[in-house]
Design an enzyme around this catalytic site. Structure first.
Site, short mmCIF file in Angstrom:
data_model
loop_
_atom_site.label_atom_id
_atom_site.label_comp_id
_atom_site.label_asym_id
_atom_site.label_seq_id
_atom_site.Cartn_x
_atom_site.Cartn_y
_atom_site.Cartn_z
N LYS A 127 52.85 32.77 36.93
CA LYS A 127 51.75 33.73 36.96
C LYS A 127 51.37 34.35 35.69
O LYS A 127 52.21 34.32 34.67
CB LYS A 127 52.40 34.97 37.62
CG LYS A 127 51.52 36.22 38.25
CD LYS A 127 52.09 37.11 39.02
CE LYS A 127 51.43 38.21 39.57
NZ LYS A 127 52.03 39.07 40.70
N SER B 6 49.50 40.08 44.78
CA SER B 6 48.70 39.58 43.60
C SER B 6 49.11 38.29 43.14
O SER B 6 48.36 37.48 42.17
CB SER B 6 48.96 40.70 42.29
OG SER B 6 50.43 40.75 41.94
N SER C 199 53.77 41.22 46.49
CA SER C 199 52.95 40.22 45.74
C SER C 199 53.57 38.78 45.61
O SER C 199 52.85 37.93 45.24
CB SER C 199 52.64 40.71 44.51
OG SER C 199 51.72 41.79 44.54
N1 GLN Z 1 49.62 45.25 46.69
C1 GLN Z 1 50.52 46.01 45.92
C2 GLN Z 1 49.87 46.68 45.06
O1 GLN Z 1 48.73 46.60 44.75
C3 GLN Z 1 51.76 45.04 45.32
C4 GLN Z 1 51.35 44.48 44.12
C5 GLN Z 1 52.48 43.78 43.46
O2 GLN Z 1 53.57 43.54 44.21
N2 GLN Z 1 52.26 43.33 42.24
O3 GLN Z 1 50.29 47.47 44.29
#
Ligand code: GLN
Length: 485
Positions: A75, A152, A176
């Site tokens: 990532k 994400s 994510s």
């Molecule tokens: N959807 C969650 C957020 O927006 C989780 C994001 C993540 O785990 N990086 O914070």
């Protein structure tokens, strides 16, 4: 196509000299070149360097560890010396940020012989549930390109699902790794907080951020986790606890395992196909010898609200380093220092990052700190206690990962609260710091993948992976592939 192999299949062939690492790496590169225009999963390519490494490994000819010669993607928040890393934010993209050092995880993978071939798309600084807030544009779901890949870590999930690499690294602050894995029909694990090092991974919310692998099988998750887990002097939150040999502890039965089904995760509004697949998975576990127990995690309903106080508070602090001077976008002809800071940040950051900085700054300010931040910390403790209580009665907890399958691109873009609610089933675990994973458990009537969430007690990765392996072994879901060309 060699890039479609799992790590363990490829390792077998490399060892027998049926294939070379150069062939395997070339297959991933060709796949990226042929399908990524459609998917937009890979944002930085590192092909020349990858091929040089593969060649070196082939020349050495020793494939005695399972990751030797295996190509992967990380990532776009994992720092690797000499390779652009931008958190998919204009803040770093405009400056072509190239880290001078390696994250502990990519360093450990390198030591294990794995080959980094590039960086994958993410929501800006990992804030989101759809990979739509990336400065490089959205990643498309390989199963249906009009839909999101989740987020994400949507780039990592789409890339693994479409066989652009043998595995990928993700990060999970509030879901994510698990949610995109579920949307794209692959497996992903969020280990116990402190099991893997966050050093060199760009932070969103440091008390919640956890890094982990996304793979084509549970066996592969075990292989990668084993290589990256463990104490790191550079991350004070990592544990001294020895890392178990996860891949050697995988078993095909779950005889006597007590599995909890929390009633709070089977709520109104959950898609009937999701519910049906998760219930069927429970039956499969039963047929493999598990005992199913109804349980309750009573504070679940506060998880999303609590997270969206604590996470922005930590975001507001972590994002302070991007001032345009030490890091980040430089504004053109600033009038004075204040103008410089203001423009560096307002031009560099996107809307979601700014929203979180504002919410976090507000919640931490004098007069509101006790009402919001301290209160949220107290609720976090209650949520954690729910899991402590539950794990005194059961060994494992099952639930859906998401209430539905991958949604259409744009469906939640203008509604931040709707996007936050996407995390309804993936937040409570992060408050408790427990390990949890997503494993494919079926497909909706439209043919979209559905993920089963499994949660274990703190440091219970070995048992968690073993139960998921037993499930995967008894089902065929992970074998199905999307048609992308
Ligand atoms: N959807 C969650 C957020 O927006 C989780 C994001 C993540 O785990 N990086 O914070």
């Amino acid at each position: 196509m060699l890039s479609a192999l799992t790590i363990s299949q490829a390792h077998d062939k490399l060892k027998k000299k049926e294939i070379s690492s150069v062939e395997l790496t070339t297959s991933c590169i060709e796949r990226i070149e042929s399908v990524d225009k459609k998917l937009n999963a890979v944002v930085h390519r590192n092909f020349d360097r990858a091929l040089i490494e593969a060649k070196k490994i082939d020349t050495a000819g020793k494939f005695d560890t399972p990751l030797t010669g295996i190509p992967y993607l990380a990532k776009d928040v994992y720092c690797e010396a000499g390779i652009p890393t931008t958190a998919c934010s204009n803040m770093l993209r405009n400056k072509d940020y190239i880290p001078p050092f390696d994250s502990t995880t990519t360093k450990r993978l390198k030591a294990a012989g794995a080959i980094s071939i590039g960086k994958t798309n993410t929501d800006e600084f990992t804030m989101g549930a759809s990979t739509e807030t990336s400065c490089y544009g959205v990643t498309r779901n390989p199963w249906d390109t009009s839909r999101v890949a989740g987020g994400s870590s949507g780039g990592s999930a789409a890339a693994v699902s479409a066989d652009e690499a043998l595995f990928a690294l993700g990060t999970d602050t509030g879901g994510s790794i698990r949610q995109p894995a579920s949307f794209c029909g692959i497996s992903g694990i969020r280990p116990t907080y402190g099991r893997t090092s966050r050093y060199g991974v760009m932070s969103m919310a440091s008390s919640l951020d956890t890094i982990g692998p996304m793979c084509k099988s549970i066996e592969d998750l075990a292989i990668v986790l084993e290589a990256i887990a463990g104490k790191d002097m550079m991350d004070g939150t990592t544990s001294e606890k020895p890392v178990e040999p996860y891949s050697k502890l995988l078993r095909k039965d779950v005889q006597g395992l007590r599995i909890g089904l929390p009633k709070e995760y089977f709520i109104d509004g959950i898609h009937p196909d999701v519910e049906q697949c998760v219930r069927a998975a429970t039956e499969t576990m039963k047929s493999l010898g598990a005992k199913i127990v109804d349980i309750s995690l009573p504070h679940t309903k506060y998880a999303v609200a609590t997270y969206y106080i604590l996470c922005p508070c930590e975001v507001s602090s972590n994002m302070a380093r991007y001032d345009g001077i030490r890091y980040g976008h430089t504004p053109n002809k600033p009038k004075d220092l204040i103008d410089y800071y203001q423009r560096a940040r307002s031009e560099g950051f996107g809307a979601e990052v700014k929203r979180r900085i504002m919410i976090g700054t507000y919640a931490l300010s004098a007069g509101y700190y006790d009402a919001y931040y301290v209160k949220a910390q107290k609720v976090r403790t209650l949520i954690r206690k729910d899991f402590d209580d539950a794990f005194s009665k059961v060994d494992l907890i099952l639930s859906p990962v998401s209430p539905h399958t991958a949604f259409t691109i744009g469906a939640n873009s203008n509604d931040p609260v709707a996007m936050y609610l996407e995390d309804v089933f993936t937040i409570a675990q992060v408050m408790a710091g427990i390990p949890c994973l997503s494993v494919p458990c079926g497909y909706s009537k439209e043919g979209l993948p559905i993920g089963l969430q499994m949660m274990g007690p703190q440091w219970g990765e070995a048992g968690l992976l073993s139960a998921a392996y037993a499930y995967q072994n008894a089902t065929e879901w992970q074998r199905k592939k999307p048609h992308v060309s």
